[in-house]
Scaffold this active site. Structure first.
Site, PDB file in Angstrom:
ATOM      1  N   ASN A   1       1.492   3.821   1.808  1.00  0.00           N
ATOM      2  CA  ASN A   1       2.268   4.358   2.937  1.00  0.00           C
ATOM      3  C   ASN A   1       3.194   3.317   3.556  1.00  0.00           C
ATOM      4  OD1 ASN A   1       0.548   2.731   4.338  1.00  0.00           O
ATOM      5  ND2 ASN A   1      -0.553   4.368   5.392  1.00  0.00           N
ATOM      6  N   LYS A   2       3.414   2.196   2.869  1.00  0.00           N
ATOM      7  CA  LYS A   2       4.293   1.157   3.418  1.00  0.00           C
ATOM      8  C   LYS A   2       5.734   1.368   2.935  1.00  0.00           C
ATOM      9  CE  LYS A   2       0.968  -0.577   5.735  1.00  0.00           C
ATOM     10  NZ  LYS A   2      -0.244  -1.189   5.506  1.00  0.00           N
ATOM     11  N   ASN A   3       6.676   0.520   3.403  1.00  0.00           N
ATOM     12  CA  ASN A   3       8.088   0.743   3.082  1.00  0.00           C
ATOM     13  C   ASN A   3       8.406   0.596   1.605  1.00  0.00           C
ATOM     14  OD1 ASN A   3       8.108   0.648   5.925  1.00  0.00           O
ATOM     15  ND2 ASN A   3      10.268   0.089   5.919  1.00  0.00           N
ATOM     16  N   MET A   4       7.634  -0.216   0.897  1.00  0.00           N
ATOM     17  CA  MET A   4       7.702  -0.228  -0.565  1.00  0.00           C
ATOM     18  C   MET A   4       6.272  -0.289  -1.084  1.00  0.00           C
ATOM     19  SD  MET A   4       8.993  -4.091  -1.545  1.00  0.00           S
ATOM     20  CE  MET A   4       8.239  -4.069  -3.186  1.00  0.00           C
TER      21      MET A   4
ATOM     22  N   PHE B   1       0.852  -1.195   0.000  1.00  0.00           N
ATOM     23  CA  PHE B   1       0.000   0.000   0.000  1.00  0.00           C
ATOM     24  C   PHE B   1       0.890   1.248   0.000  1.00  0.00           C
ATOM     25  CE2 PHE B   1      -2.726   3.104   2.379  1.00  0.00           C
ATOM     26  CZ  PHE B   1      -3.675   3.257   1.378  1.00  0.00           C
TER      27      PHE B   1
END
Ligand SMILES: *Cc1c(COP(=O)(O)O)cnc(C)c1O
Length: 386
Positions: A193-196, A191
């Site tokens: 806002n995740k790290n990738m 998603f």
């Protein structure tokens, strides 16, 4: 619409995405094969490799539409269904519990280990095991590992599978392996806002070949042959061997995912430097501390959970940061205190004292790989003046 019109001096998160991802997506469109195909297979192979897959002990990766779908399929592949109990933390995003509910199972919430270590408490897991328990879910909150050695030992003693919710924790080494590859299945999120990120996206890792096959079938209606195969091979029929879903990803997202994956470890290291700067700044400050103080393992540093000294001060600290135009968030409202979980399962205040105390003190501060260390200093000054 531009995201630059936001009112914040420092926003909560930001994505590292640009020309390389745009070109990768454009190439897929020019080549005109959009649904799952060779890029998805390559993305799955590279993701598995980054999480410790070797020819001797291969990991099977199944890319899906999002992490919620990944959790749904992982639970389904473990046979979780009506009447089963699934032990999990309440300090997580609601999808972890919702997908157990979707299968007719009952989420049983375990408390966190402590307010400075807000991951699931192994001792409480063991106390909650009943003959109805079907699985244990560990969430690597903020990118920090749950106590997987203890959790896996308890699970083995009771012959229960462990699912890892790795939405916060891609690319994190743990002892001899990686988070997401320690239990029966690891579920990841891509998603925004995740790290990738691939916009929306998710993936399941499993070391069990048969389970990997089941997950692949469940991803696409339980059909024995995919569209790519039917497109490229001699005409053939297919069968349906289980009642599955459509949780397929597509080549556009997999192409973006390959570019994002190549940046992941660098970006995780940049996040670690941001966390270190916060800790340094707040070392001698009594009013608040960064969670996981003294944690010794690796982390993806997905978010920056701050603990104010007293719950009563949370509101005015948030207000002071907002006045300084620093965006904040709250991870999380405990799942067991949402109306549905109260009314459906009888939960309420006091059920999970440490989880509730942590939530009452937690403020999530800005965290992203390109966050300037000067901005961290600015945020910490605003915090000290609150
Ligand atoms: C984001 C998140 C999910 C859900 O991921 P999606 O890809 O948005 O479905 C699940 N669990 C946790 C802990 C998350 O942070």
């Amino acid at each position: 619409m531009s995201i630059n019109s936001q009112p914040w001096r420092v926003s909560l998160s930001d994505i590292d995405i640009g020309e390389a991802e745009a070109n990768a997506a454009a190439a897929v469109i020019r080549e005109r094969w959009l649904t799952m195909g060779p890029r998805t297979r390559e993305f799955e192979a590279q993701f598995a490799q980054m999480h410790g897959s070797t020819p001797e002990t291969p990991l099977h990766a199944i890319a899906v539409t999002n992490c919620t779908a990944a959790l749904h399929l992982a639970y389904a592949a473990l046979g979780i269904g009506a009447g089963d109990e699934v032990i999990m933390p309440a300090m997580t995003f609601v999808a972890t519990a919702n997908m157990a509910v979707a299968l007719g199972a009952r989420p049983v919430f375990a408390d966190i280990a402590s307010e400075t270590e807000p991951t699931i408490d192994p001792a409480h897991i063991e106390a909650l095991i009943t003959p109805l328990t079907k699985a244990i879910v560990a969430v690597h909150f903020a990118g920090y590992a749950s106590r997987m050695d203890e959790i896996c030992a308890i699970a083995a003693r009771h012959d229960l599978p462990v699912v890892e919710d790795c939405a916060h924790a891609p690319g994190v080494p743990y002892k001899d392996g990686y988070l997401g590859a320690l239990g029966a299945a690891g579920c990841f999120s891509f998603f925004s806002n995740k790290n990738m990120t691939t916009g929306e996206g998710g993936l399941i890792l499993t070391g069990d070949e048969a389970r990997g096959e089941t997950l692949g079938l469940l991803r696409s209606h339980g059909m024995t042959s995919g569209t790519w195969k039917r497109h490229n091979e001699r005409p053939q029929s297919y069968d349906v061997v289980m009642a599955g879903f459509n949780y397929r990803t597509d080549e556009i997202r997999s192409a973006i995912g390959l570019v994002q994956l190549a940046k992941l470890l660098d970006n995780n290291a940049k996040r670690a430097a941001v966390t270190a700067r916060y800790r340094e700044n707040l070392r001698d400050y009594d009013g608040a501390q960064v969670a996981f103080e003294g944690y010794e393992g690796e982390s993806s540093h997905h978010i920056l959970p701050l603990l104010v000294d007293e719950p009563a001060r949370r509101g005015c600290v948030v207000e002071a940061l907002t006045d300084a135009r620093v965006q904040t968030s709250h991870h999380y409202i405990p799942t067991h205190l949402f109306d549905f979980y109260r009314s459906e399962y009888g939960y309420g205040e006091g059920a999970l004292p440490r989880t509730e105390a942590f939530s009452a003190r937690e403020i999530t501060l800005p965290m992203y790989p390109t966050l300037a260390l000067d901005d961290v200093d600015f945020i910490c000054n605003a915090l000290r003046n609150s």
